[in-house]
Design an enzyme around this catalytic site. Structure first.
Site, PDB file in Angstrom:
ATOM      1  N   ALA A 192       0.836  -1.156  -0.024  1.00  0.00           N
ATOM      2  CA  ALA A 192      -0.020  -0.111   0.006  1.00  0.00           C
ATOM      3  C   ALA A 192       0.681   1.193   0.037  1.00  0.00           C
ATOM      4  O   ALA A 192       0.397   2.279  -0.341  1.00  0.00           O
ATOM      5  CB  ALA A 192      -1.073  -0.070   1.218  1.00  0.00           C
ATOM      6  N   ASP A 213       4.576  -8.158   5.898  1.00  0.00           N
ATOM      7  CA  ASP A 213       4.866  -8.624   4.717  1.00  0.00           C
ATOM      8  C   ASP A 213       3.649  -9.302   3.716  1.00  0.00           C
ATOM      9  O   ASP A 213       2.944 -10.368   4.352  1.00  0.00           O
ATOM     10  CB  ASP A 213       5.763  -9.611   4.794  1.00  0.00           C
ATOM     11  CG  ASP A 213       6.635 -10.337   3.534  1.00  0.00           C
ATOM     12  OD1 ASP A 213       6.026 -10.056   2.511  1.00  0.00           O
ATOM     13  OD2 ASP A 213       7.570 -10.980   3.525  1.00  0.00           O
ATOM     14  N   CYS A 224       4.122   0.003 -12.305  1.00  0.00           N
ATOM     15  CA  CYS A 224       4.267   1.150 -13.005  1.00  0.00           C
ATOM     16  C   CYS A 224       5.772   0.744 -13.734  1.00  0.00           C
ATOM     17  O   CYS A 224       6.543   1.474 -13.663  1.00  0.00           O
ATOM     18  CB  CYS A 224       4.640   2.456 -11.811  1.00  0.00           C
ATOM     19  SG  CYS A 224       6.026   1.677 -10.758  1.00  0.00           S
TER      20      CYS A 224
END
Length: 470
Positions: free
Chosen positions: A243, A293, A373
């Site tokens: 996040a 994790d 990305c």
């Protein structure tokens, strides 16, 4: 037009990227010459900033029109009355677009020089001032108030505290030093503020340093698309598996009208604190952030869940966003990447581990959105092909809104499957010079089209879990 050299990559990494963009399927569809042209366009565009700065309005606290009016007044102050158009994206109602002006080529370079690190230089090209931690070198006699020229040390060769630097450096524009050289390199750890206030940047872009922080979140256009594609609904339980820094997490909560539960995980504690700070700043109470994790987020024993903390029982979430750790090869501007091929290729296995956990945690009928990305085939379309083969209960879904282009050839996906993906591809168009005159002459439709095309490299896939996906 290219004003900077193309992105500098290790030869092994450039060849790896080229093999992906010139695979057999692409060569068959486009031909070798067009495929080569697109790949070169990609390398040049990656070193330049996108055509627009994108900000997301926090609709939880204010209307888009109200924030747009406030932002217009702020930009008038920043640019001394110069009128910048602020566009509301027609397909993303909470997103505002501000055009970037440049490259500006008639800026007179100053004898007094400041050298900054590559990361700092990238931020300057997107509107930031120069902060002290980013300064690597300054001219010998530089004082506070001096007019200085700022350069980026794209290859990381300049020694900290050097008085001059003759290596590879890229001119970013001019500014006024806030501190002397002696103050900057005094060694005081508390010096973290602005070191050079940019006054004549090569690319003129608004600074969002502490600008309407409760109402605006600086976010690349595709990053704002992701949460709309996920389409979270009030009252649902949603997981953001990777996040940090919380842009998509807070967007998800706002789209849910802050009703329901948004769980955010990241394994780095400082980043989790940043998520919590952003949630507090934006007035969002439905977010719970944990330092954990994501690859271990699945509870292996079937004992009853406790307090909603990780790890979680299978089939716990209505929707899951996996904005996966990736090679970041779509980020712009990026003039140099020093990563080895081994580092670039290390992300695919990690992404698959996280994806497998996400599938297990998703309820039947639930939605999973995967995004990166980066522009590599291995981390995007190849992952979709792997997921569909590995989890027969997953179905690839059409996306709404569809702002990016379709997926890239090369992973064996069908034309219909490629249309269900979104790939934001920096090679899709040549970089253009932009000035105030050309903006005034352009239609709103043309400007929105440009914003959609000329942005960072990004990828989105949307799945629905139809049954136990084993």
């Amino acid at each position: 037009m290219s004003v900077f050299p193309k992105i500098s990559l290790r030869l092994e990494v450039e060849n790896y990227l080229k093999a992906g963009f010139m695979n057999k399927e692409i060569l068959c569809a486009l031909g070798k010459q067009e495929a080569e042209r697109r790949f070169e366009t990609l390398l040049h565009n990656l070193s330049h900033p996108p055509s627009f700065t994108t900000v997301r309005v926090n609709t939880h606290l204010a209307s888009v029109q109200h924030v747009k009016n406030l932002l217009f007044d702020e930009l008038q102050k920043q640019f001394n009355g110069l009128s910048f158009p602020i566009l509301q994206h027609p397909d993303l109602q909470d997103v505002l677009l501000i055009p970037v002006i440049g490259p500006r080529k008639n800026i007179k370079q100053q004898p007094c020089e400041v050298i900054v690190g590559a990361q700092c230089g990238n931020a300057v090209l997107r509107g930031a001032h120069v902060y002290v931690p980013g300064i690597v070198s300054a001219s010998k006699f530089m004082k506070g108030g001096d007019h200085v020229s700022v350069y980026s040390d794209i290859k990381g060769k300049c020694k900290k505290g050097a008085k001059e630097f003759d290596g590879t450096k890229i001119f970013l524009g001019n500014g006024i030093s806030e501190l002397s050289r002696k103050e900057i390199f005094s060694g005081l750890p508390e010096l973290k503020g602005v070191g050079v206030r940019m006054t004549e940047p090569v690319y003129l872009s608004p600074s969002f340093d502490n600008v309407l922080p409760n109402y605006l979140f600086l976010q690349n256009l595709p990053s704002a698309v992701v949460s709309h594609v996920l389409d979270p609904q009030p009252g649902e339980k949603v997981l953001d598996l990777c996040a940090a820094p919380g842009g998509k997490t807070t967007h998800i909560a706002a789209l849910m009208c802050d009703q329901g539960e948004v769980i955010a995980l990241d394994k780095i504690s400082k980043k989790v604190e940043k998520i919590k700070q952003n949630a507090l700043l934006l007035g969002l109470n439905s977010i719970r952030a944990f330092c954990f994790d994501g690859t271990k987020a699945l509870k292996l024993d079937m004992v009853k869940d406790t307090d909603g903390e990780p790890p979680f029982l299978p089939e716990s979430f209505d929707r899951i966003l996996l904005d996966a750790p990736c090679s970041g090869m779509g980020q712009r501007p990026n003039m140099a990447c020093t990563w080895t091929l081994k580092e670039v290729m290390s992300y695919q296995p990690l992404q698959r581990k996280l994806f497998t956990v996400a599938v297990e945690l998703l309820k039947p009928g639930g939605v999973l959105v995967y995004s990166t990305c980066t522009v590599t085939l291995a981390e995007n379309e190849e992952q979709v092909a792997w997921a569909l083969e590995t989890f027969p209960g997953l179905q690839l879904q059409r996306q709404d809104p569809q702002v990016g282009g379709e997926g890239m050839l090369g992973a064996g996906l069908s034309p219909e499957q490629l249309k269900r993906l979104q790939r934001f591809d920096p090679s899709a168009m040549r970089s253009l010079d932009r000035d105030i005159g050309s903006l005034r002459d352009a239609s709103i439709e043309d400007l929105v089209w440009l914003a959609n095309k000329d942005c960072i490299g990004f990828f989105i896939a949307k799945f629905v879990k139809c049954k136990s996906a084993q």
